[in-house]
Design an enzyme around this catalytic site. Structure first.
Site, PDB file in Angstrom:
ATOM      1  N   CYS A  26       0.862  -1.175   0.000  1.00 57.50           N
ATOM      2  CA  CYS A  26       0.000   0.000   0.000  1.00 57.50           C
ATOM      3  C   CYS A  26       0.902   1.229   0.000  1.00 57.50           C
ATOM      4  O   CYS A  26       2.020   1.198  -0.498  1.00 57.50           O
ATOM      5  CB  CYS A  26      -0.945  -0.019   1.195  1.00 57.50           C
ATOM      6  N   HIS A 540      26.153  -2.674  18.202  1.00 56.29           N
ATOM      7  CA  HIS A 540      26.187  -2.924  16.758  1.00 56.29           C
ATOM      8  C   HIS A 540      27.530  -2.440  16.218  1.00 56.29           C
ATOM      9  O   HIS A 540      27.747  -1.250  16.017  1.00 56.29           O
ATOM     10  CB  HIS A 540      25.033  -2.200  16.063  1.00 56.29           C
TER      11      HIS A 540
END
Length: 622
Positions: A26, A540
């Site tokens: 969408c 990270h």
């Protein structure tokens, strides 16, 4: 290249192409139907750069991307065969009837909405040109403009025929032919000249009804044809079934649609439309307030597409719709709320995210505002929903309508201009939207951000006698930088949580506190860690270093292992990583930041050592 990498990561973490039954998109979301949702890892997908969040609702696994969703969708289609292998209807897990209906509606309508919105906006522009007396009706210029704008609506059965048959697992081009037959010029001309709306086909009585702009007849015809095609394919030889199955299917389906399916479905559609109008007329103000207030909640769960066919059906039956205007306050209230957060917040990361989200919201895309700002803060989202009810009441009182389908955006106001000039219904929609916007803006600014989050981190601390402080030590040695300086918007925007970042000078990361290694990525570039006090930390190492596939990294622990503060977790070769073309900047994120009053970086120098007190987590004492 970034879209391709994200697409590959998403495919891998939804369980691979073999686990995908179907995929559509969408305005902001990839909508997967999966064979087994337990094979999908939503948490890993949420952590990917370019993904806002993941929603599992209505039988769909929805990955919220934002404005870039079409590019990611195309990248997925390029590297898979999903475009060429439509899944049969019965594939995938067993779902409830509501989930199946939502999946059906979104899968059929979402691909066609782009052209409908484009045509609708142009219809609004043509109306504005007429009101301004720039273009007059029955002139060649008007005829050409009207043809361009009206074509997607007039030939909607052809467009929906393709989309619906594809969804049901048949040949979508036959679906186009079925839709084309319904609006064939000679049939339409026959309808216009008929004194009695009754004719015959080989002595089979046919009731003539208009099919231009219709929605439901062609969808049911598409389902019936797909059912025939599948059964014919089972009993026919491979050498001729590709041609004979469509031939027999279309010969049976089209006359049956004219004789039975079309009239019956059109009759039922008129009843449904009349029923919706009846409920609305009982008390248009209360009905509008409820729809406006609940709309964004429906958006969060991804079930808002269920209203699309009814809005289009209203336009088909009555040449106007009252539901879409009610959604304007719902959209602009969330824009007002996120704008207030931008004005009130002292955090530059929040300001940057809120400003871009507000701009997207003006153009009808509210997911970045909802998922990125308002919903995490909770109060702005609730205030936005309640503020929308005020504007909904105004629009409901004046019974505003829209004359063509569109997304709810600033452009859609043009589609509410009647051909005979501006009226009070048009101005009511504008005033209602402004009222909701202003209420949300003011109330959110005054009360929408908890007091403990209003203070400037540099001047006022939320730490007081009622606050418990947890300190997190630095897991590595290097240069300390602000999180918003990280060259990755997922970390820099704060979507993953608050924290800090370090450019390491020693290729080693250690346990910041006593705790447990919750997760260790296969590529060893990222560690999920939980302290004994409950802080959840993501370390990270580097930016996009997942692409190294573990090269230049060495793990010294395993997932589930208990460790002490200072124990070595991962070592890595800084120079080799840099030579491979990657940054070694390491975000250290408190992924459960929402569980704390505040997360502050308390180390004030540039160079930080392993074990230095780095972050302070402020939590209320129990």
């Amino acid at each position: 290249m970034k879209n391709k990498q994200l697409a590959e990561s998403i495919i891998e973490n939804v369980g691979g192409q073999e686990n995908i039954v179907s995929l559509v998109h969408c305005a902001t979301r990839l909508r997967f139907v999966l064979k087994d949702e337990s094979k999908a890892d939503a948490e890993i997908i949420k952590k990917q750069t370019g993904v806002i969040t993941v929603v599992q609702s209505g039988g769909q696994f929805q990955v919220v991307i934002g404005n870039n969703v079409a590019d990611v969708f195309n990248a997925i289609m390029d590297i898979t065969s999903l475009n060429n292998t439509p899944a049969p209807q019965e594939a995938g897990p067993k779902k409830g009837i509501v989930s199946r209906l939502i999946d059906l509606v979104s899968s059929i309508f979402i691909p066609v909405l782009v052209v409908l919105v484009a045509g609708g906006i142009l219809k609004g522009i043509v109306s504005l040109l007429q009101v301004c007396d720039i273009v007059q009706e029955k002139t060649p210029t008007f005829t050409f403009l009207n043809a361009i704008a009206d074509a997607p609506f007039y030939y909607l059965p052809i467009i929906l025929g393709f989309s619906a048959v594809k969804k049901f697992g048949g040949n979508p081009y036959v679906g186009m032919a079925i839709g084309g037959a319904l609006v064939y010029p000679d049939i339409t001309e026959m309808l216009g000249k008929a004194i009695e709306l009754q004719t015959e086909f080989f002595n089979i009585p046919i009731k003539l009804i208009p099919y231009k702009s219709s929605v439901f007849p062609v969808i049911l015809a598409a389902w019936f044809y797909s059912l025939l095609e599948r059964n014919f394919n089972k009993i026919m030889h491979d050498s001729f079934k590709k041609f004979i199955s469509p031939l027999l299917g279309i010969i049976i389906t089209v006359p049956l649609t004219f004789a039975l399916i079309g009239p019956v479905v059109a009759f039922l559609c008129n009843i449904v439309a009349s029923g919706i109008i009846y409920v609305y007329e009982l008390n248009s103000v209360i009905a509008s307030m409820l729809l406006a207030g609940l709309w964004q909640i429906m958006v969060v769960f991804g079930i808002h597409w269920g209203l699309v066919p009814f809005a289009i059906n209203n336009i088909t039956v009555y040449q106007q719709d009252f539901m879409l205007p009610i959604l304007f306050p719902a959209v602009f209230a969330q824009v007002g709320a996120v704008l207030a957060v931008m004005m009130r917040s002292k955090d530059p990361q929040v300001k940057a995210l809120a400003s871009s989200s507000a701009l997207s919201g003006v153009f009808g895309v509210t997911e970045p505002a909802i998922y990125g700002v308002n919903l995490p803060l909770k109060r702005p989202f609730v205030i936005g929903c309640l503020s929308a009810m005020a504007g909904g009441a105004i629009i409901g009182y004046f019974k505003s309508v829209i004359f063509s389908f569109s997304f709810t955006s600033i452009f859609a106001f043009l589609q509410m201009i009647p051909s005979d000039g501006l009226d009070d219904k048009f101005f009511a929609a504008i005033i209602g939207s402004i009222v909701s916007f202003m209420i949300a803006l003011v109330v959110t600014y005054l009360f929408g951000i908890p007091k403990d989050k209003k203070a400037d981190n540099a001047e006022q601390s939320p730490i007081n006698s009622q606050t418990q402080i947890d300190t997190i030590s630095s897991p590595m040695t290097g240069k300390l930088i602000n999180l918003n300086q990280v060259n990755d918007p997922t970390f820099a925007s704060g979507l993953m949580g608050k924290g800090a970042a370090i450019i390491p000078t020693i290729g080693e990361t250690v346990a910041p506190e006593d705790g447990e290694v919750v997760s260790l990525f296969r590529t060893k570039h990222a560690i999920g860690f939980q302290t004994q006090s409950g802080a959840e930390i993501l370390i990270h190492i580097g930016i996009d270093t997942v692409k190294l596939d573990g090269e230049h990294f060495e793990a010294h622990v395993e997932a589930g292992q208990k460790v002490k503060k200072g124990d070595r977790l991962v070592s890595f070769d800084i120079e080799a990583i840099k030579q491979a073309g990657f940054e070694v900047t390491t975000p250290i994120i408190i992924t459960n930041s929402d569980d704390y009053i505040d997360v502050q970086c308390i180390f004030k120098q540039d160079d930080v050592q392993q074990g230095d007190a780095l972050l302070a987590l402020s939590a209320k004492k129990e």
